[in-house]
Design a protein around this motif. Structure first.
Motif, PDB file in Angstrom:
ATOM      1  N   THR A  17       9.974   8.430  -9.900  1.00  0.00           N
ATOM      2  CA  THR A  17      10.263   8.242 -11.321  1.00  0.00           C
ATOM      3  C   THR A  17       9.971   6.795 -11.687  1.00  0.00           C
ATOM      4  OG1 THR A  17      12.551   7.590 -10.936  1.00  0.00           O
ATOM      5  CG2 THR A  17      12.110   9.959 -11.181  1.00  0.00           C
ATOM      6  N   VAL A  18       9.831   6.565 -12.974  1.00  0.00           N
ATOM      7  CA  VAL A  18       9.563   5.198 -13.429  1.00  0.00           C
ATOM      8  C   VAL A  18      10.664   4.259 -12.971  1.00  0.00           C
ATOM      9  CG1 VAL A  18       9.309   3.719 -15.445  1.00  0.00           C
ATOM     10  CG2 VAL A  18       8.222   5.980 -15.403  1.00  0.00           C
ATOM     11  N   GLU A  19      11.910   4.721 -13.100  1.00  0.00           N
ATOM     12  CA  GLU A  19      13.047   3.879 -12.726  1.00  0.00           C
ATOM     13  C   GLU A  19      13.054   3.584 -11.228  1.00  0.00           C
ATOM     14  OE1 GLU A  19      13.157   6.583 -14.504  1.00  0.00           O
ATOM     15  OE2 GLU A  19      13.685   5.818 -16.508  1.00  0.00           O
ATOM     16  N   ALA A  20      12.776   4.601 -10.418  1.00  0.00           N
ATOM     17  CA  ALA A  20      12.785   4.420  -8.967  1.00  0.00           C
ATOM     18  C   ALA A  20      11.667   3.484  -8.527  1.00  0.00           C
ATOM     19  CB  ALA A  20      12.655   5.769  -8.271  1.00  0.00           C
TER      20      ALA A  20
ATOM     21  N   ALA B 271       0.831  -1.207   0.000  1.00  0.00           N
ATOM     22  CA  ALA B 271       0.000   0.000   0.000  1.00  0.00           C
ATOM     23  C   ALA B 271       0.868   1.261   0.000  1.00  0.00           C
ATOM     24  CB  ALA B 271      -0.915  -0.009   1.220  1.00  0.00           C
ATOM     25  N   GLU B 272       1.964   1.203   0.720  1.00  0.00           N
ATOM     26  CA  GLU B 272       2.880   2.346   0.768  1.00  0.00           C
ATOM     27  C   GLU B 272       3.474   2.629  -0.603  1.00  0.00           C
ATOM     28  OE1 GLU B 272       6.878   3.760   3.265  1.00  0.00           O
ATOM     29  OE2 GLU B 272       6.200   1.678   3.322  1.00  0.00           O
ATOM     30  N   LEU B 273       3.894   1.577  -1.290  1.00  0.00           N
ATOM     31  CA  LEU B 273       4.455   1.759  -2.632  1.00  0.00           C
ATOM     32  C   LEU B 273       3.401   2.327  -3.593  1.00  0.00           C
ATOM     33  CD1 LEU B 273       6.652  -1.449  -3.125  1.00  0.00           C
ATOM     34  CD2 LEU B 273       7.432   0.919  -2.946  1.00  0.00           C
ATOM     35  N   THR B 274       2.190   1.873  -3.462  1.00  0.00           N
ATOM     36  CA  THR B 274       1.114   2.360  -4.333  1.00  0.00           C
ATOM     37  C   THR B 274       0.897   3.863  -4.136  1.00  0.00           C
ATOM     38  OG1 THR B 274       0.015   0.202  -4.287  1.00  0.00           O
ATOM     39  CG2 THR B 274      -1.312   2.096  -4.938  1.00  0.00           C
ATOM     40  N   GLU B 275       0.928   4.293  -2.872  1.00  0.00           N
ATOM     41  CA  GLU B 275       0.738   5.711  -2.573  1.00  0.00           C
ATOM     42  C   GLU B 275       1.901   6.563  -3.088  1.00  0.00           C
ATOM     43  OE1 GLU B 275       0.173   6.014   1.583  1.00  0.00           O
ATOM     44  OE2 GLU B 275      -1.807   5.057   1.576  1.00  0.00           O
ATOM     45  N   GLN B 276       3.114   6.018  -3.036  1.00  0.00           N
ATOM     46  CA  GLN B 276       4.305   6.772  -3.416  1.00  0.00           C
ATOM     47  C   GLN B 276       4.546   6.789  -4.928  1.00  0.00           C
ATOM     48  OE1 GLN B 276       7.393   4.824  -1.184  1.00  0.00           O
ATOM     49  NE2 GLN B 276       6.922   5.938   0.719  1.00  0.00           N
TER      50      GLN B 276
END
Length: 202
Positions: free
Chosen positions: A102-105, A92-97
């Motif tokens: 950037t696409v690469e990050a 969920a954290e990754l989805t929010e961020q």
């Protein structure tokens, strides 16, 4: 993303148990429809039967093994729940961020998350397999101690031949000596004491 990979490690306590061994059917020397006068073969050998699965399950040894596995299974389930909660929160954290990355990050973070989830799945599956291995090892230890005990019980009940109860199609009451065998095994080895290879789930 990770849920399908993790689910195999999140099974309940009953899932670890291996299937009971399949025993080859044995001929008793008579056919279906034939009258069975007593519990003896044509050669005069007195038959007795035993249910080896119940022998193990109802013995002090088998009950101790079952209790150890049940305790370990509950601990593993609790750990699975905690890990699933942590991974869900991270997803969920990754989805929010994602919108701020950037696409690469984001790709790098998502790949790292997938690696973490796969490692969790593998580790928990190994722990579940450890339960299976422990049960199999303790069964071998138990049945490795039965030969002389079963011979003595067979002699005490007046039998000459002992066969697997699952091989019997028709039998008379009194042929089964499982209860006598359980009592004798309890007297002989009790709960078996500490296992040579203790059940540990690092």
């Amino acid at each position: 993303m990770f849920r399908a990979a993790l689910c195999a490690a999140c099974l309940g306590a009953a899932a670890y148990l291996p299937a009971a061994p399949v025993h080859a059917q044995q001929s008793l020397g008579f056919s279906l429809g034939e009258t069975v006068g007593d519990a003896r073969t044509a050669s005069g050998q007195a038959l007795r039967t035993i249910d080896d699965e119940r022998l193990f399950r109802d013995s002090q040894f088998g009950q101790r093994v079952a209790e150890e596995i049940e305790t370990a299974s509950r601990a593993l389930e609790a750990e699975n729940d905690q890990l699933l909660e942590e991974l869900t929160a991270r997803e969920a954290e990754l989805t929010e961020q994602r919108a701020e990355m950037t696409v690469e990050a984001f790709r790098a973070a998502a790949n790292a998350f997938d690696v973490q989830a796969e490692e969790v799945r593998r580790s928990q599956a190994e722990k579940r397999q450890r339960l299976v291995q422990f049960e199999e090892s303790e069964r071998r230890r138990f049945f490795g101690s039965t030969t002389q005990v079963l011979q003595d019980v067979l002699e005490n009940v007046g039998g000459q031949v002992l066969i697997d109860a699952r091989a019997v199609i028709i039998g008379l009451p009194g042929m089964d000596m499982t209860d006598d065998a359980i009592a004798a095994m309890d007297d002989a080895i009790g709960d078996g004491g500490p296992a040579p290879f203790p059940l540990t789930l690092p």
